[in-house]
Design a protein around this motif. Structure first.
Motif, short mmCIF file in Angstrom:
data_model
loop_
_atom_site.label_atom_id
_atom_site.label_comp_id
_atom_site.label_asym_id
_atom_site.label_seq_id
_atom_site.Cartn_x
_atom_site.Cartn_y
_atom_site.Cartn_z
N UNK A 61 -69.47 36.63 64.76
CA UNK A 61 -69.96 38.02 63.82
C UNK A 61 -69.57 39.05 65.03
N UNK A 62 -68.74 38.25 66.07
CA UNK A 62 -68.93 38.94 67.44
C UNK A 62 -67.32 39.83 67.20
N UNK A 63 -66.58 38.85 66.62
CA UNK A 63 -64.94 38.68 66.34
C UNK A 63 -64.70 39.44 65.33
N UNK A 64 -65.15 39.09 64.33
CA UNK A 64 -65.51 40.20 63.21
C UNK A 64 -65.69 41.86 62.95
N UNK A 65 -65.86 41.96 64.18
CA UNK A 65 -67.45 43.49 64.50
C UNK A 65 -65.43 43.86 65.62
N UNK A 66 -65.47 43.07 66.25
CA UNK A 66 -64.29 43.64 67.12
C UNK A 66 -62.60 42.93 66.91
N UNK A 67 -62.12 42.58 65.58
CA UNK A 67 -61.50 42.34 64.60
C UNK A 67 -61.75 44.14 63.98
N UNK A 68 -62.45 44.39 63.18
CA UNK A 68 -62.47 45.62 62.68
C UNK A 68 -61.86 46.68 63.70
N UNK A 69 -62.84 46.85 65.15
CA UNK A 69 -62.45 47.97 65.37
C UNK A 69 -61.36 47.80 66.10
N UNK A 70 -60.81 47.23 66.59
CA UNK A 70 -58.86 47.21 67.02
C UNK A 70 -57.96 47.49 66.31
N UNK A 71 -58.20 46.85 64.79
CA UNK A 71 -56.82 47.11 63.67
C UNK A 71 -57.03 48.84 62.79
N UNK A 72 -58.39 48.92 63.15
CA UNK A 72 -58.47 50.30 63.21
C UNK A 72 -57.94 51.52 64.03
N UNK A 73 -57.95 51.20 65.04
CA UNK A 73 -57.63 51.74 66.00
C UNK A 73 -55.82 51.52 66.02
N UNK A 74 -54.71 50.48 65.64
CA UNK A 74 -54.07 50.52 65.29
C UNK A 74 -53.26 51.78 63.38
N UNK A 75 -54.54 51.96 63.50
CA UNK A 75 -53.37 52.70 62.20
C UNK A 75 -53.97 52.65 61.38
N UNK A 76 -55.18 51.04 60.94
CA UNK A 76 -54.97 49.59 59.10
C UNK A 76 -56.38 50.61 59.33
N UNK A 77 -55.56 51.30 57.51
CA UNK A 77 -57.42 51.58 56.72
C UNK A 77 -58.21 49.95 56.37
N UNK A 78 -59.30 50.08 57.46
CA UNK A 78 -60.62 48.66 57.23
C UNK A 78 -61.87 49.21 56.78
#
Length: 374
Positions: free
Chosen positions: A26-43
């Motif tokens: 659950x921790x990694x998923x939250x971080x993953x979403x945040x990380x990919x959104x910063x990269x310009x991916x629509x999440x």
């Protein structure tokens, strides 16, 4: 902005949040979403009410009342034992709603990311091949998707052996777990001084190697601080209480589950972090979190530790009590600042995120020439 949308499926049993709450996924998923959104991916994240996913869009699949009805009140001190069965009422509700929500929102070529293994397989079956069903974090034994991201080469090879598959798969990949730099001290702030205690931080279960950690602390006549949820029952410290003859050590102190701020404090001041996991660890996120704080790691010599713990640089690997004890002693000669610099250089989210972007772009080529794309 990417020309595809990344639909990330959360867990049925906990909201996705960066602050640890008894489940690394659950921790990694939250971080993953945040990380990919910063990269310009629509999440877009689909999960439990109360999820906190940074710049990603959140869609609630289960309300907190529903989640608690299935799994009970969230208790960080309890050893969380989520159920991963597709015939479980919680997953039936979760999968059915997620399938409908994603199916309504997804376009051909979008990527759907899973992390709960076969418990979420019905969603992929419902969506079919118009999307790229991808397991973005595989730290479990129930992988099912056509496209897979393993956190270590060791775990990818374990899977190949388990599935009796002698051939490689061109559209699987290996991407390590990561940490968010803003949640850890900068390498420049790391100091060489430390306190005289060893640290064990994991689920308090035998297979995480707690007994080995106790034996090492005994041999060194050193304090051992044990952090982690539960034990073999929901009561904190139950494993230690039940096995006093095995875990007897005057320097042992059980702290239970600790929040992120306290984790960083403990990592930063520990003599060494012990990661004596008995099984082949798929990754072992706490090992790199310790290194991010400058703490050397002494781990077993198999699984992902063969990739994350570099002997003589970030710690040592061991197979016998003597090797563990010697490893702790040799850690004194290591530079804690250099350990932190290496961890940030290899595992910061800013370093790992482009690996995911590249992989997802590779999947997009399958809409055209695929492997032959130049």
């Amino acid at each position: 902005m990417s020309d595809y949308t990344l639909h990330v499926v959360g867990q049925a049993y906990l909201p996705s949040r960066r602050e640890p709450a008894g489940c690394a996924y659950s921790t990694l998923i939250a971080s993953f979403c945040r990380m990919m959104a910063r990269e310009g991916v629509k999440v877009v994240h689909y999960g439990c009410e109360g999820s906190e996913v940074g710049g990603a869009e959140h869609v609630t699949v289960l309300s907190e009342e529903e989640r608690a009805g299935f799994f009970g009140k969230i208790d960080a001190q309890a050893l969380y034992r989520p159920r991963f069965r597709i015939d479980d009422p919680a997953w039936i509700a979760h999968n059915g709603r997620a399938s409908w929500l994603i199916g309504k929102a997804a376009y051909d070529g979008d990527i759907v990311g899973y992390s709960a293994g076969s418990a979420e397989a019905p969603i992929a079956k419902h969506l079919g091949r118009r999307v790229f069903n991808t397991e973005i974090i595989i730290g479990h034994r129930g992988a099912f998707a056509e496209y897979r991201v393993y956190p270590s080469y060791a775990w990818a090879h374990v899977y190949a052996g388990r599935e009796d598959d002698p051939d490689g798969k061109y559209y699987d990949t290996v991407i390590p777990h990561w940490f968010d730099a803003d949640m850890f001290p900068s390498p420049e702030s790391v100091v060489e001084e430390h306190d005289d205690y060893l640290l064990f931080m994991a689920r308090v279960i035998p297979r995480k190697g707690l007994l080995i950690a106790v034996e090492v602390a005994r041999a060194l006549n050193c304090r051992l601080l044990v952090c982690g949820a539960g034990g073999s029952s929901p009561r904190p410290g139950a494993l230690i209480d039940a096995g006093k003859n095995l875990y007897e050590h005057p320097g042992l102190e059980y702290l239970g589950f600790v929040d992120h701020r306290r984790r960083v404090e403990l990592f930063s001041r520990a003599r060494a972090f012990l990661a004596p996991t008995i099984y082949h660890e798929p990754f072992g996120l706490t090992a790199i979190e310790a290194q991010a704080c400058g703490c050397p790691v002494v781990a077993t010599d198999w699984g992902a530790f063969t990739e994350t713990v570099e002997p003589g640089v970030s710690g040592f690997r061991a197979r016998t009590l003597k090797q563990f004890v010697d490893g702790v002693k040799l850690c004194e000669a290591l530079s804690r600042r250099q350990i932190a610099e290496r961890a940030h250089r290899k595992y910061e989210s800013a370093v790992v995120a482009p690996m995911y972007v590249s992989y997802f772009e590779t999947l997009q080529t399958l809409r055209g020439k695929g492997w032959y794309t130049l």
